[in-house]
Scaffold this motif. Structure first.
Motif, short mmCIF file in Angstrom:
data_model
loop_
_atom_site.label_atom_id
_atom_site.label_comp_id
_atom_site.label_asym_id
_atom_site.label_seq_id
_atom_site.Cartn_x
_atom_site.Cartn_y
_atom_site.Cartn_z
N GLY A 148 0.78 -1.22 0.00
CA GLY A 148 0.00 0.00 0.00
C GLY A 148 0.82 1.27 0.00
N LEU A 149 2.13 1.16 0.28
CA LEU A 149 2.96 2.37 0.40
C LEU A 149 4.18 2.35 -0.52
CD1 LEU A 149 2.90 2.73 4.30
CD2 LEU A 149 1.55 4.02 2.63
N GLY A 150 4.36 1.29 -1.30
CA GLY A 150 5.49 1.24 -2.21
C GLY A 150 6.81 1.16 -1.47
N SER A 151 7.89 1.53 -2.15
CA SER A 151 9.21 1.46 -1.54
C SER A 151 9.52 2.69 -0.68
CB SER A 151 10.29 1.28 -2.61
OG SER A 151 10.24 2.32 -3.58
N GLY A 152 8.54 3.58 -0.52
CA GLY A 152 8.70 4.70 0.39
C GLY A 152 8.57 4.28 1.84
N ALA A 153 8.06 3.07 2.08
CA ALA A 153 7.96 2.52 3.43
C ALA A 153 8.46 1.08 3.38
CB ALA A 153 6.52 2.57 3.94
N LEU A 154 9.01 0.61 4.50
CA LEU A 154 9.71 -0.66 4.52
C LEU A 154 9.07 -1.63 5.49
CD1 LEU A 154 13.29 0.87 4.86
CD2 LEU A 154 12.11 0.30 2.72
N GLN A 155 9.19 -2.92 5.18
CA GLN A 155 8.90 -3.97 6.16
C GLN A 155 10.13 -4.87 6.24
OE1 GLN A 155 6.64 -7.64 4.11
NE2 GLN A 155 5.32 -5.86 4.40
N VAL A 156 10.42 -5.34 7.44
CA VAL A 156 11.64 -6.11 7.68
C VAL A 156 11.27 -7.46 8.28
CG1 VAL A 156 13.89 -6.13 8.83
CG2 VAL A 156 12.85 -3.95 8.16
N TRP A 157 11.84 -8.51 7.72
CA TRP A 157 11.70 -9.85 8.29
C TRP A 157 13.07 -10.32 8.75
CZ3 TRP A 157 14.02 -14.49 6.69
CH2 TRP A 157 13.55 -15.66 7.33
N ALA A 158 13.13 -10.85 9.97
CA ALA A 158 14.38 -11.40 10.50
C ALA A 158 14.09 -12.77 11.08
CB ALA A 158 14.95 -10.48 11.58
N GLY A 159 14.93 -13.75 10.72
CA GLY A 159 14.72 -15.12 11.20
C GLY A 159 16.04 -15.78 11.53
N PRO A 160 16.05 -16.65 12.54
CA PRO A 160 17.28 -17.35 12.95
C PRO A 160 17.66 -18.41 11.95
CG PRO A 160 15.40 -18.16 14.19
CD PRO A 160 14.89 -17.01 13.37
N PRO A 161 18.85 -19.00 12.08
CA PRO A 161 19.28 -20.06 11.16
C PRO A 161 18.25 -21.18 11.09
CG PRO A 161 21.10 -19.38 12.56
CD PRO A 161 19.88 -18.70 13.10
N GLY A 162 17.93 -21.59 9.87
CA GLY A 162 16.99 -22.68 9.69
C GLY A 162 15.54 -22.26 9.69
N ALA A 163 15.25 -20.99 9.91
CA ALA A 163 13.85 -20.54 9.94
C ALA A 163 13.24 -20.62 8.56
CB ALA A 163 13.77 -19.11 10.46
N ALA A 164 11.95 -20.89 8.51
CA ALA A 164 11.23 -20.87 7.23
C ALA A 164 11.39 -19.50 6.61
CB ALA A 164 9.76 -21.19 7.45
N GLY A 165 11.60 -19.47 5.32
CA GLY A 165 11.79 -18.19 4.65
C GLY A 165 13.20 -17.99 4.16
N ASP A 166 14.07 -18.97 4.48
CA ASP A 166 15.45 -18.90 4.01
C ASP A 166 15.52 -18.78 2.50
OD1 ASP A 166 17.46 -18.71 5.80
OD2 ASP A 166 18.27 -20.72 5.46
N HIS A 167 14.54 -19.38 1.83
CA HIS A 167 14.54 -19.42 0.37
C HIS A 167 14.42 -18.04 -0.26
CE1 HIS A 167 13.61 -20.77 -3.69
NE2 HIS A 167 12.55 -20.01 -3.68
N PHE A 168 13.79 -17.12 0.45
CA PHE A 168 13.50 -15.81 -0.15
C PHE A 168 14.67 -14.86 0.12
CE2 PHE A 168 9.49 -17.91 0.75
CZ PHE A 168 8.92 -17.89 -0.52
N GLY A 169 15.23 -14.30 -0.95
CA GLY A 169 16.45 -13.52 -0.82
C GLY A 169 16.27 -12.02 -0.76
N LEU A 170 15.11 -11.50 -1.17
CA LEU A 170 14.92 -10.05 -1.19
C LEU A 170 14.09 -9.58 -0.02
CD1 LEU A 170 15.90 -10.41 -4.16
CD2 LEU A 170 14.24 -8.66 -4.80
N SER A 171 12.92 -10.17 0.16
CA SER A 171 11.98 -9.61 1.13
C SER A 171 10.99 -10.66 1.55
CB SER A 171 11.24 -8.41 0.53
OG SER A 171 10.40 -8.83 -0.55
N LEU A 172 10.08 -10.26 2.42
CA LEU A 172 9.01 -11.12 2.86
C LEU A 172 7.94 -11.17 1.77
CD1 LEU A 172 7.61 -12.63 5.31
CD2 LEU A 172 6.51 -10.43 5.75
N PRO A 173 7.66 -12.35 1.17
CA PRO A 173 6.59 -12.41 0.17
C PRO A 173 5.25 -12.11 0.82
CG PRO A 173 7.99 -14.37 0.10
CD PRO A 173 8.32 -13.64 1.36
N GLY A 174 4.37 -11.53 0.08
CA GLY A 174 3.06 -11.21 0.61
C GLY A 174 2.18 -10.62 -0.47
N GLY A 175 0.88 -10.71 -0.26
CA GLY A 175 -0.05 -10.20 -1.25
C GLY A 175 -0.09 -8.69 -1.29
N ALA A 176 -0.64 -8.18 -2.38
CA ALA A 176 -0.77 -6.74 -2.56
C ALA A 176 -1.95 -6.22 -1.75
CB ALA A 176 -0.98 -6.42 -4.03
#
Length: 453
Positions: A369-397
């Motif tokens: 809803g805010l484009g790249s003017g606002a950020l969301q951050v995902w942080a996960g420990p070693p082995g956490a689900a989401g390791d596959h994604f290299g840029l950002s947290l996937p999510g719907g528009a």
């Protein structure tokens, strides 16, 4: 005029607009004020031929007329904010950060559409795991450059160069399907969103399961007004948005629109969007973003977002990582590249710098809803689900934010002007007493763009 006569007149206007060769369809939108929604028909040949002429002239010269450097691969890169050549160090950073993001996808069989002068190709060909690389481009001069660097591939890599427009079926992979397709800094030259979707559809057809499509260096449509304002700072006493829009012939995309492609293409199962990387501030790092479309990769389920911060965002996230615990999501952080005055503003690079701290993965994306003017951050420990994604947290528009122009701004205004002239030619005595035409809105999937006398 009676209600029946008024409706008949509106229906006549709809038919008149629908008859125009640049219109695919037109319909009346119910409401208190007359409004006609028009679906444009992209003039692919005219637009693509125009860019071909530009690039043939630029690449064939082998010289950067702006005088930025002597490297023919860096010809023509101008910072839209300063109207000056992008310094060599910043261009090198642009290449390195792009290549790093593509390498995170572990490419083995690659198709690059619109490879230009081979800035990305030349770097990826040195990868030891690369088995196949196919580069396409429209300009003959570009093809010559690509062929000259095609020999850099390793002993196990097969390299092919193909000349043709982005909208034709690409050469098939020799290995059964490409695992990585690249369109980097290309989409802005496409004539319409419809054209982009056609290119993506053709690319998907020749990709392998579990593949990735990298859309790089996309102009952020949500930041266009900010871009025009910063570009004109100190030169325009009265900022004129329409004046800037009318001169803008390049396609811009909102991150939410790109995320919505998950619902356009059945093969796309997750979409990442993230601001461009880089410590130098220029048009690319401030007003553009990258995206990855995943084929067959399911997005992770995340924990609820973290509560408010105590102190600077980067430090708060670092404390969470150092304390250990569960994966976490922080949302709505202000991108300091756009606004450094907010208490929660943070430069994306200070967040990406946390990646690897304590073995944790950190991903920084565009806030829905805010484009790249606002950020969301995902942080996960070693082995956490989401390791596959290299840029950002996937999510719907955000469905409320899908306000995507179907055409570049300048072509949108040009089409509206053309349609007004086309409509007025037959209004005559049927024109309303107040002399105003009905509002013409471009659509149907892209609300919010109107033109009215």
């Amino acid at each position: 005029m009676t209600a029946a006569e008024s409706r008949a007149q509106l229906d006549s206007w709809v038919r008149r607009l629908a008859s125009h060769p640049q219109v695919a369809a037109a319909r009346l939108v119910p409401g208190a004020q007359p409004r006609i929604e028009v679906t444009p028909k992209a003039s692919v040949t005219e637009t693509v031929d125009g860019w071909l002429y530009l690039f043939e002239d630029l690449y064939d010269s082998g010289v950067d007329h702006a005088g930025s450097c002597d490297d023919p691969q860096l010809v023509g890169w101008i910072d839209g904010l300063t109207q000056k050549p992008v310094p060599v160090a910043q261009m090198r950073e642009w290449v390195d950060t792009t290549v790093d993001r593509i390498k995170s996808l572990r490419p083995r069989s690659v198709l690059e559409i619109g490879a230009g002068t081979g800035l990305i190709m030349g770097e990826l060909l040195t990868s030891a795991t690369l088995e196949e690389y196919v580069a396409t481009d429209l300009a003959s001069a570009s093809i010559e450059v690509l062929r000259s660097i095609s020999g850099r591939g390793g002993p196990h890599s097969r390299v092919r160069v193909h000349q043709g427009p982005a909208h034709e079926d690409p050469p098939a992979s020799e290995g059964g399907g490409y695992d990585t397709v690249i369109l980097n800094s290309v989409a802005q030259y496409f004539p319409s969103v419809e054209y982009l979707e056609d290119v993506i559809a053709r690319a998907i057809e020749c990709m392998a399961p579990q593949g990735h499509l990298f859309l790089g260096d996309l102009r952020d449509a949500t930041l266009l007004t900010s871009y025009y304002q910063r570009r004109s700072a100190g030169t325009e006493a009265d900022f004129d948005l329409e004046r800037h829009q009318r001169r803008d012939l390049e396609l811009s995309l909102s991150p939410d629109y790109v995320k919505s492609l998950e619902h356009v293409f059945g093969a796309v199962t997750a979409v990442e969007t993230a601001p461009r990387r880089g410590r130098h501030l220029n048009e690319m790092t401030v007003f553009r973003f990258d995206a990855v479309l995943h084929l067959g990769c399911r997005p992770l389920v995340t924990s609820p977002p973290e509560p408010g911060f105590a102190g600077a965002p980067a430090k708060a996230i670092a404390r969470h990582i150092e304390a250990g615990g569960h994966p976490a999501v922080w949302r709505g952080l202000t991108n300091a590249r756009l606004d450094g005055t907010s208490a929660d503003s943070v430069d994306p690079e200070s967040l990406w710098a946390l990646d690897g701290l304590g073995g944790w993965k950190v991903r920084v994306g565009c806030e829905p809803g805010l484009g790249s003017g606002a950020l969301q951050v995902w942080a996960g420990p070693p082995g956490a689900a989401g390791d596959h994604f290299g840029l950002s947290l996937p999510g719907g528009a955000d469905p409320k934010a899908l306000d995507q122009l179907p055409l570049p701004p300048g072509r949108m205004w040009s089409l509206l002007d053309t349609l007004k002239t086309h409509l007025s030619a037959e209004l005559g005595e049927a024109e309303p007493a107040d002399g105003k035409m009905p509002t013409i809105q471009l659509g149907p999937r892209f609300p919010g763009v109107t033109g009215q006398e």
